[in-house]
Structures are given as C-alpha cells and as structure tokens.
Design a protein around this motif. Structure first.
Motif, mmCIF file in Angstrom:
data_model
loop_
_atom_site.group_PDB
_atom_site.id
_atom_site.type_symbol
_atom_site.label_atom_id
_atom_site.label_comp_id
_atom_site.label_asym_id
_atom_site.label_seq_id
_atom_site.Cartn_x
_atom_site.Cartn_y
_atom_site.Cartn_z
ATOM 1 N N LYS A 292 0.854 -1.189 0.000
ATOM 2 C CA LYS A 292 0.000 0.000 0.000
ATOM 3 C C LYS A 292 0.892 1.242 0.000
ATOM 4 O O LYS A 292 2.018 1.213 0.500
ATOM 5 C CB LYS A 292 -0.877 0.009 1.250
ATOM 6 C CG LYS A 292 -1.836 -1.167 1.323
ATOM 7 C CD LYS A 292 -2.574 -1.161 2.644
ATOM 8 C CE LYS A 292 -3.473 -2.383 2.768
ATOM 9 N NZ LYS A 292 -4.117 -2.468 4.095
ATOM 10 N N ASP A 293 0.361 2.340 -0.544
ATOM 11 C CA ASP A 293 1.127 3.589 -0.569
ATOM 12 C C ASP A 293 1.513 4.030 0.833
ATOM 13 O O ASP A 293 2.631 4.498 1.053
ATOM 14 C CB ASP A 293 0.341 4.698 -1.266
ATOM 15 C CG ASP A 293 0.263 4.482 -2.774
ATOM 16 O OD1 ASP A 293 1.168 3.836 -3.341
ATOM 17 O OD2 ASP A 293 -0.718 4.964 -3.377
ATOM 18 N N ASN A 294 0.594 3.894 1.774
ATOM 19 C CA ASN A 294 0.837 4.246 3.176
ATOM 20 C C ASN A 294 0.130 3.229 4.056
ATOM 21 O O ASN A 294 -1.018 2.873 3.796
ATOM 22 C CB ASN A 294 0.293 5.645 3.500
ATOM 23 C CG ASN A 294 1.072 6.737 2.811
ATOM 24 O OD1 ASN A 294 2.193 7.028 3.192
ATOM 25 N ND2 ASN A 294 0.495 7.333 1.778
ATOM 26 N N ALA A 295 0.826 2.768 5.089
ATOM 27 C CA ALA A 295 0.236 1.823 6.043
ATOM 28 C C ALA A 295 1.116 1.789 7.284
ATOM 29 O O ALA A 295 2.328 2.001 7.203
ATOM 30 C CB ALA A 295 0.139 0.420 5.434
ATOM 31 N N GLU A 296 0.497 1.551 8.407
ATOM 32 C CA GLU A 296 1.236 1.442 9.670
ATOM 33 C C GLU A 296 2.076 2.693 9.940
ATOM 34 O O GLU A 296 3.161 2.612 10.510
ATOM 35 C CB GLU A 296 2.129 0.193 9.670
ATOM 36 C CG GLU A 296 1.385 -1.113 9.529
ATOM 37 C CD GLU A 296 0.562 -1.441 10.766
ATOM 38 O OE1 GLU A 296 1.134 -1.711 11.828
ATOM 39 O OE2 GLU A 296 -0.686 -1.402 10.652
ATOM 40 N N GLY A 297 1.583 3.865 9.487
ATOM 41 C CA GLY A 297 2.280 5.122 9.731
ATOM 42 C C GLY A 297 3.545 5.308 8.916
ATOM 43 O O GLY A 297 4.397 6.131 9.262
ATOM 44 N N ALA A 298 3.691 4.554 7.827
ATOM 45 C CA ALA A 298 4.911 4.638 7.025
ATOM 46 C C ALA A 298 4.568 4.610 5.539
ATOM 47 O O ALA A 298 3.479 4.191 5.139
ATOM 48 C CB ALA A 298 5.846 3.472 7.367
#
Length: 100
Positions: free
Chosen positions: A11-17
């Motif tokens: 994903k482009d962004n996940a788990e704050g990263a």
C-alpha cells in the motif's frame, strides 16, 4: 529441493509509514527468518529499484531442502509474527513453490 518465491505489492501508506519504508521493514523482517529452521538452504529478499517499472515492491526467493522444511518455516513463530505486519501493509501477494 523446493524453491519458494513470494512477491508483495505494498500500500502507498500503512502502519504510519510510506511504501518505501514498509518495503525496507518487510525486507528486514524476512531476512530475520533466514536461519529459523533447519533445511533453509537460501533466503534472499529484494526490494524493487526506484525509478524502474515494477508491478511488485518486495520479492522473497528461498530454497528449502524439502517440503518438510518449508512446512516447518511456514508455522515457525518468527514467521507467524511477521504475518500481521504483512497483512497490514500489503495490497497484493503472489506466490509459487516448485521443485528444483
């Protein structure tokens, strides 16, 4: 010998990263599985090169002495622990196992 290849699109962004940060985290976590069970003959993790066209972000290429070694790897607690992270950051996954 069994070759086990897995690819993840993140994903482009996940788990704050970002995707790039999570690709490096996933690489580190997978490399931590290198010696968790007897019968792992080779374990290599690649992250797609920025700027080159690629449909997946991370690839695992690993060789196991036999199916029993692959099965032991799949259920080892260290491998099980990384599945939560993978589930949170992946968009898609492809895998293939074959005899060499």
């Amino acid at each position: 010998m069994i070759r086990h290849i897995v690819m993840w699109k993140l994903k482009d962004n996940a788990e704050g990263a970002t995707r790039e940060q999570n690709a490096l985290k996933l690489k580190e976590k997978l490399e931590g599985c290198r010696d968790i069970v007897p019968g792992i003959l080779h374990l290599e993790v690649g992250v797609a090169t920025p700027g080159l066209e690629s449909s997946y972000d991370v690839v695992l290429i690993s060789d196991f002495a036999d199916k029993a070694a692959l099965d032991a790897y799949q259920v080892h607690p260290t491998h099980e622990a990384l599945k939560g992270f993978v589930g949170a950051v992946r968009e898609a996954r492809q895998a293939v196992d074959f005899e060499v």
